[in-house]
Design an enzyme around this catalytic site. Structure first.
Site, PDB file in Angstrom:
ATOM      1  N   LYS A 196      33.394  47.651  72.774  1.00  0.00           N
ATOM      2  CA  LYS A 196      33.427  46.513  71.821  1.00  0.00           C
ATOM      3  C   LYS A 196      32.378  46.445  70.768  1.00  0.00           C
ATOM      4  O   LYS A 196      31.378  46.532  71.597  1.00  0.00           O
ATOM      5  CB  LYS A 196      33.712  45.187  72.430  1.00  0.00           C
ATOM      6  CG  LYS A 196      34.217  43.884  71.518  1.00  0.00           C
ATOM      7  CD  LYS A 196      34.409  42.693  72.192  1.00  0.00           C
ATOM      8  CE  LYS A 196      34.598  41.429  71.328  1.00  0.00           C
ATOM      9  NZ  LYS A 196      35.021  40.421  72.259  1.00  0.00           N
ATOM     10  N   SER A 250      39.185  37.777  70.375  1.00  0.00           N
ATOM     11  CA  SER A 250      38.479  38.554  69.520  1.00  0.00           C
ATOM     12  C   SER A 250      38.485  40.082  69.600  1.00  0.00           C
ATOM     13  O   SER A 250      38.343  40.816  68.756  1.00  0.00           O
ATOM     14  CB  SER A 250      37.151  37.993  69.235  1.00  0.00           C
ATOM     15  OG  SER A 250      36.527  38.380  70.691  1.00  0.00           O
ATOM     16  N   SER A 267      39.026  36.215  74.889  1.00  0.00           N
ATOM     17  CA  SER A 267      39.097  37.300  74.193  1.00  0.00           C
ATOM     18  C   SER A 267      39.361  38.804  74.702  1.00  0.00           C
ATOM     19  O   SER A 267      39.819  39.559  74.058  1.00  0.00           O
ATOM     20  CB  SER A 267      37.587  37.548  73.346  1.00  0.00           C
ATOM     21  OG  SER A 267      37.535  36.676  72.294  1.00  0.00           O
TER      22      SER A 267
END
Ligand code: GLN
Length: 491
Positions: free
Chosen positions: A78, A153, A177
Site C-alpha cells: 500500500k 482505504s 482499511s
C-alpha cells in the site's frame, strides 16, 4: 490452471520445487497488470524492470533460499508504506514525487522471506476514507462491478488480489482499511493485534490505531504473510515482543469446541438483509462444524463510530503536522505577496491536502483544543476504555466475536463521496477492533443476488490471530464460491 489462480502457498511451492521460475511468475503477473489495471486502477506504481531483476535474484539463490516462506511470491505494498527509492505518496499531492530513503520493516521482512515487491497500491489519501475515492490519483474500481467502489482505504490492495493481479498485498488498517475492502472485493483481510506487526516505515494516520496486515485469496496465505511480517522490532517501541506461534500448523482448521459470540442487538438495524443472511449462513457453517454460537452483549458498541471519529482525527491532526513543505514532498512556490515561512506552510498545506484530509485535521485540531479537549478527546478515550471492557467481558466466555464486516455490499462510485457522515457510519463494525487493539479478520462469505461480495468478520483475544485463522479456514473449506473470479480479472 492460469498462473493468476495460484494461491501464494502453491506459488511458493512451485518456485521452491523448480516447476516455475520466480521470473516467469513475476512476468506473468506484470502482464496481467498491464492487461487489466487500466480499468481497475489498483496500482499507483508498477515495478516492472526492478521486480523482474529481483525475481532473477530469487532464481539465482533458489537453492540457498528454498525454505524461505514467500520464495518468489509477488506482493504489493500500500502506498502509505515506505519502499526505498520507490514512490511512496500516501496518494496525496503533498507527497508527490517522494521516494523514501529506507524500507519499512514489513518490506524488509517480505524481502527477507523471498518475496518480490511488484508495485504500490492505491488508497484514500493518508488512508482516510472507505472507498479510495479520496485518492489524489483517482479512484480504484471494484473488480466485481466496475461502477462500484472497492472499499477503502486499501481499495487498491484488495482489488489487486481479487483481480488476480497479485497473490498478496500488505496494507494498513486504522478503522477497517484492510477488512472493509477485503469484504467488498471478496478476499481475506487480516488486521493483526495492535503491536503484532511493526509500524516502522508506515506513514502514520492515527498511531494508537494503525496496524499493518495482509490481504490474500485464502486464509492459509494470510497466515504465511503474517508469519513473515510479525514480531518484535527495535525500530518500533510499540511493537510487541510477544512470540509469534507457528501458524502453518493450524491448517486444516477446526471449529470443534470453539465458542463464538454474536452481538445480536448491534445487528438489529441498518444491516442489509442479504448481508445478514450471509452472516447467519456462515455462523451455521461454523456451528455445523462443532462451534457453539451464543449471544453476547457489547453495550457500548453504539459509541464506537463517534469515538473513532474523535480519536482518529485527533491523532491525525498531530501526525500530519510534519507535512509543511520543508522536509518532504510538495512546497508551494512563493506567491510574491507574503514571503514568510508561515505563509509557505499555509500555501503548501492548502495545495497539498485534499478535502477529506483537511476535514480530519480541522476536526482533530478542534477536539484537542483548549476548552474542548476534556469534553471531546478525553471523553472519547474514556468511552474507548468502556468498549474494551465490553470485549474483555465477552472474551471471558467466548473465543471469538462474529459480526458482518460491513453493513452493506459495495455502493456505487460517487454515491457517498459528498456525504462524509454516511461514509463514516459504514465503519460501524470495523472500528472497534482498532479502538481495542484486538485482532480481526474479514472472510469471504458469498455474494448478493447482484453478484457483489459479502464479508464475515471475526474478532479474537489479544495476540490470538491463530483462532481467527483456524475458524476462517473452516469457513473457507465450506465455501462453494471459492475460486469464483471477478469479471474484471484477466484470463
Ligand atoms: N474508513 C476509516 C476512516 O476513514 C478507516 C480508514 C483506515 O482504516 N485507514 O478513517
Amino acid at each position: 490452471m492460469a498462473a493468476g489462480d495460484w494461491t501464494l502457498t502453491r506459488l511458493r511451492a512451485a518456485v521452491a520445487g523448480g516447476d516455475v521460475s520466480a521470473r516467469e511468475v513475476c512476468d506473468g503477473y506484470l502482464r496481467r497488470i498491464a492487461a487489466a489495471d487500466g480499468r481497475i486502477h489498483a496500482f499507483t506504481t508498477v515495478l516492472g524492470e526492478a521486480a523482474l531483476a529481483r525475481a532473477e535474484e530469487v532464481d539465482r539463490r533458489r537453492d540457498a533460499w528454498r525454505d524461505r516462506p514467500l520464495l518468489g511470491v509477488p506482493v504489493t505494498v500500500k502506498d502509505v508504506i515506505c519502499t526505498r527509492g520507490v514512490p511512496t505518496t500516501a496518494c496525496s499531492r503533498i507527497l508527490a514525487g517522494y521516494r523514501p530513503p529506507y524500507d519499512a520493516t514489513v518490506v524488509t521482512r517480505l524481502l527477507d522471506a523471498g518475496a518480490v515487491v511488484i508495485g504500490k497500491t492505491n488508497c484514500d489519501e493518508f488512508a482516510m476514507g472507505s472507498s479510495t475515492e479520496h485518492s489524489a490519483l483517482g479512484a480504484t474500481r471494484n473488480p466485481w462491478a466496475p461502477d462500484r467502489i472497492p472499499g477503502g482505504s486499501s481499495g487498491g490492495a484488495a482489488a489487486a488480489v481479487a483481480a488476480r493481479l497479485a497473490p498478496a498485498s500488505v496494507a494498513s488498517d486504522t478503522g477497517g482499511s484492510i477488512r472493509q475492502p477485503a469484504a467488498l472485493c471478496g478476499v481475506v483481510g487480516l488486521k493483526p493485534t495492535y503491536g503484532r506487526v511493526s509500524r516502522y516505515g508506515l506513514l502514520a494516520f492515527a498511531s494508537s490505531l494503525d496496524q499493518i496486515g495482509p490481504l490474500t485469496l485464502t486464509v492459509a496465505d494470510a497466515a504465511a504473510v503474517l508469519q513473515a511480517i510479525a514480531g518484535a522490532d527495535p525500530a518500533d517501541a510499540t511493537c510487541a515482543t510477544e512470540p509469534v506461534p507457528a501458524l502453518a500448523g493450524l491448517f486444516p482448521g477446526d471449529a470443534r469446541g470453539a465458542r463464538i459470540g454474536v452481538p445480536r442487538a448491534a445487528l438489529a438495524a441498518g444491516v442489509d438483509p442479504e448481508v445478514l443472511r450471509a452472516f447467519d449462513a456462515a455462523l451455521a457453517v461454523l456451528a455445523g462444524r462443532g462451534a457453539a454460537v451464543v449471544d453476547i452483549d457489547l453495550p457500548h458498541m453504539a459509541y464506537a463510530v463517534p469515538v473513532y471519529y474523535l480519536v482518529a482525527p485527533a491523532e491525525a491532526s498531530s501526525n500530519l503536522a510534519r507535512y509543511d513543505g520543508v522536509r518532504y514532498g510538495l512546497r508551494a512556490a512563493p506567491d510574491g505577496r507574503e514571503a514568510t515561512l508561515a505563509a509557505m506552510y499555509d500555501r503548501t498545506r492548502d495545495a497539498g491536502f485534499g478535502a477529506e484530509v483537511k476535514r480530519r485535521i480541522m476536526l482533530g485540531t478542534y477536539a484537542l483544543s483548549a476548552g474542548y479537549y476534556d469534553a471531546y478527546y478525553v471523553h472519547a478515550q474514556r468511552v474507548r476504555s468502556l468498549i474494551r471492557g465490553d470485549y474483555d467481558q465477552a472474551f471471558a466466555d467466548v473465543d471469538a466475536v462474529a459480526m458482518p464486516t460491513t453493513p452493506t455490499p459495495a455502493y456505487r462510485l460517487g454515491e457517498h463521496v459528498d456525504d462524509p457522515l454516511a461514509m463514516y457510519l459504514g465503519d460501524v463494525f470495523t472500528v472497534s477492533a482498532n479502538l481495542t487493539g484486538l485482532p480481526a479478520i474479514s472472510l469471504p462469505a458469498g455474494f448478493t443476488r447482484a453478484g457483489l461480495p459479502i464479508g464475515f468478520q471475526l474478532t479474537a483475544r489479544p495476540f490470538d490471530e491463530a483462532t481467527l485463522l483456524r475458524l476462517g479456514d473452516v469457513l473457507e473449506q465450506d465455501a462453494p464460491w471459492s475460486g469464483a473470479r471477478p469479471p474484471l480479472a484477466p484470463a
